[in-house]
Design a protein around this motif. Structure first.
Motif, mmCIF file in Angstrom:
data_model
loop_
_atom_site.group_PDB
_atom_site.id
_atom_site.type_symbol
_atom_site.label_atom_id
_atom_site.label_comp_id
_atom_site.label_asym_id
_atom_site.label_seq_id
_atom_site.Cartn_x
_atom_site.Cartn_y
_atom_site.Cartn_z
ATOM 1 N N ASP A 167 6.329 1.538 -6.685
ATOM 2 C CA ASP A 167 5.865 0.159 -6.788
ATOM 3 C C ASP A 167 6.447 -0.605 -7.971
ATOM 4 O OD1 ASP A 167 4.079 2.242 -7.928
ATOM 5 O OD2 ASP A 167 3.135 0.520 -8.910
ATOM 6 N N ASP B 292 0.831 -1.204 0.000
ATOM 7 C CA ASP B 292 0.000 0.000 0.000
ATOM 8 C C ASP B 292 0.869 1.259 0.000
ATOM 9 O OD1 ASP B 292 -2.392 -1.346 -0.102
ATOM 10 O OD2 ASP B 292 -2.794 -1.214 2.052
ATOM 11 N N TYR B 293 1.928 1.250 0.808
ATOM 12 C CA TYR B 293 2.819 2.410 0.863
ATOM 13 C C TYR B 293 3.640 2.537 -0.418
ATOM 14 C CZ TYR B 293 1.797 3.174 5.805
ATOM 15 O OH TYR B 293 1.164 3.449 7.001
ATOM 16 N N GLN B 294 4.084 1.405 -0.961
ATOM 17 C CA GLN B 294 4.851 1.444 -2.208
ATOM 18 C C GLN B 294 4.039 2.083 -3.326
ATOM 19 O OE1 GLN B 294 5.845 -2.691 -2.728
ATOM 20 N NE2 GLN B 294 7.277 -2.726 -0.993
ATOM 21 N N ILE B 295 2.794 1.679 -3.432
ATOM 22 C CA ILE B 295 1.910 2.213 -4.484
ATOM 23 C C ILE B 295 1.569 3.672 -4.191
ATOM 24 C CG2 ILE B 295 -0.384 2.018 -5.524
ATOM 25 C CD1 ILE B 295 -0.159 -1.040 -5.024
ATOM 26 N N LYS B 296 1.228 3.975 -2.956
ATOM 27 C CA LYS B 296 0.861 5.334 -2.563
ATOM 28 C C LYS B 296 1.959 6.335 -2.900
ATOM 29 C CE LYS B 296 0.230 8.126 1.610
ATOM 30 N NZ LYS B 296 0.223 8.102 3.102
ATOM 31 N N ASN B 297 3.216 5.939 -2.696
ATOM 32 C CA ASN B 297 4.336 6.857 -2.886
ATOM 33 C C ASN B 297 5.045 6.677 -4.221
ATOM 34 O OD1 ASN B 297 4.079 8.232 -0.361
ATOM 35 N ND2 ASN B 297 4.898 6.410 0.645
#
Length: 259
Positions: free
Chosen positions: A52, A44-49
């Motif tokens: 990814d 979730d954090y990888q995609i959010k920032n």
């Protein structure tokens, strides 16, 4: 467990050694479940920032997410050898992991070393890897270039593939290696996942990649035994106020025996 003499010789010549079936299987099995839950959180954090693309199937800073990873550290049977490698006290630098599948691609599969500045004979950082599944030639066992900790220059990919060998061992085994060793995750050509976690250790005066005592809670340090409290970094914290700095030796955040 290998002898001290054999450990010293392998770390000097090869730069890496395997301790087979070192972690209790009950902990290994729980980590197999928890690493997938941790990946959902990290992803979730990888995609959010927006990072990814090159981080798929990797997880980071597992301490504080699920207790099985803390149990793994507490069960490590090689603390005396890690201390021997550093010539004194050490702390946890990072605790990540990977889920290697037929479809996975990440930075971990490129030839790399995990210390940014070549440290030569100075022991600053040490890699370990706990195999949560059997590591085999077909499921992407890590490739290790023996002796490469003795040279600063990165080998080209052709030389690496011609001379590297895979770290093959059963689930629960620990791969330990000098962080100057060039290595790469293998390609999984099976339909089964190959999972691992990667605790890395450093001298206490080296900055941790993640503030584990803060993440777990400063007050929680008293709950851990002396060995685990040391490894997590509770004895090598950085004061943030003058009140934290001006303390008697027994209550200082950075203890005098940390090097």
């Amino acid at each position: 467990m290998i002898s001290i003499e054999e450990f010293d010789a392998r770390m000097e010549e090869q730069g890496w050694v395997i301790f087979e079936s070192a972690i209790p299987m009950a902990i290994v099995e729980q980590m197999r479940e928890d690493i997938h839950k941790a990946y959902a959180i990290c992803r979730d954090y990888q995609i959010k920032n927006g990072i990814d693309q090159d981080t798929s199937y990797t997880v980071h800073h597992l301490i504080g997410q699920f207790d099985s990873f803390l149990d793994c550290l507490a069960a490590y049977p090689i603390h005396p050898l890690i201390e021997r490698y550093f010539g004194g006290k050490f702390i946890l630098n990072s605790f990540g992991g990977a889920i290697n599948t037929r479809a996975s691609q990440s930075y971990a599969q490129r030839v790399h070393r995990d210390i940014r500045s070549y440290s030569g004979d100075t022991a600053l950082l040490l890699n370990t890897l706990v195999m949560l599944d059997d590591f085999t030639a077909d499921n992407g066992a890590t490739w290790m270039l023996s002796g490469s900790h003795k040279a600063e220059a990165k080998p080209d990919d052709e030389y690496f593939r011609a001379h590297a060998e895979q770290a093959i061992a059963p689930a629960g085994s620990i791969l330990m290696f000098n962080s100057n060793v060039w290595h790469a995750g293998g390609s999984n050509i099976t339909d089964q996942v190959r999972r691992s976690v990667t605790p890395m250790f450093c001298k206490p005066f080296v900055k941790q990649q993640f503030d584990y005592p803060r993440a777990l809670g400063y007050d929680r340090g008293a709950q851990f035994d002396e060995s685990l409290r040391q490894v997590l970094g509770y004895n090598a914290r950085v004061p943030a106020t003058l009140d934290e700095w001006y303390q008697p030796p027994a209550r200082r955040m950075y203890h005098s025996n940390q090097g």
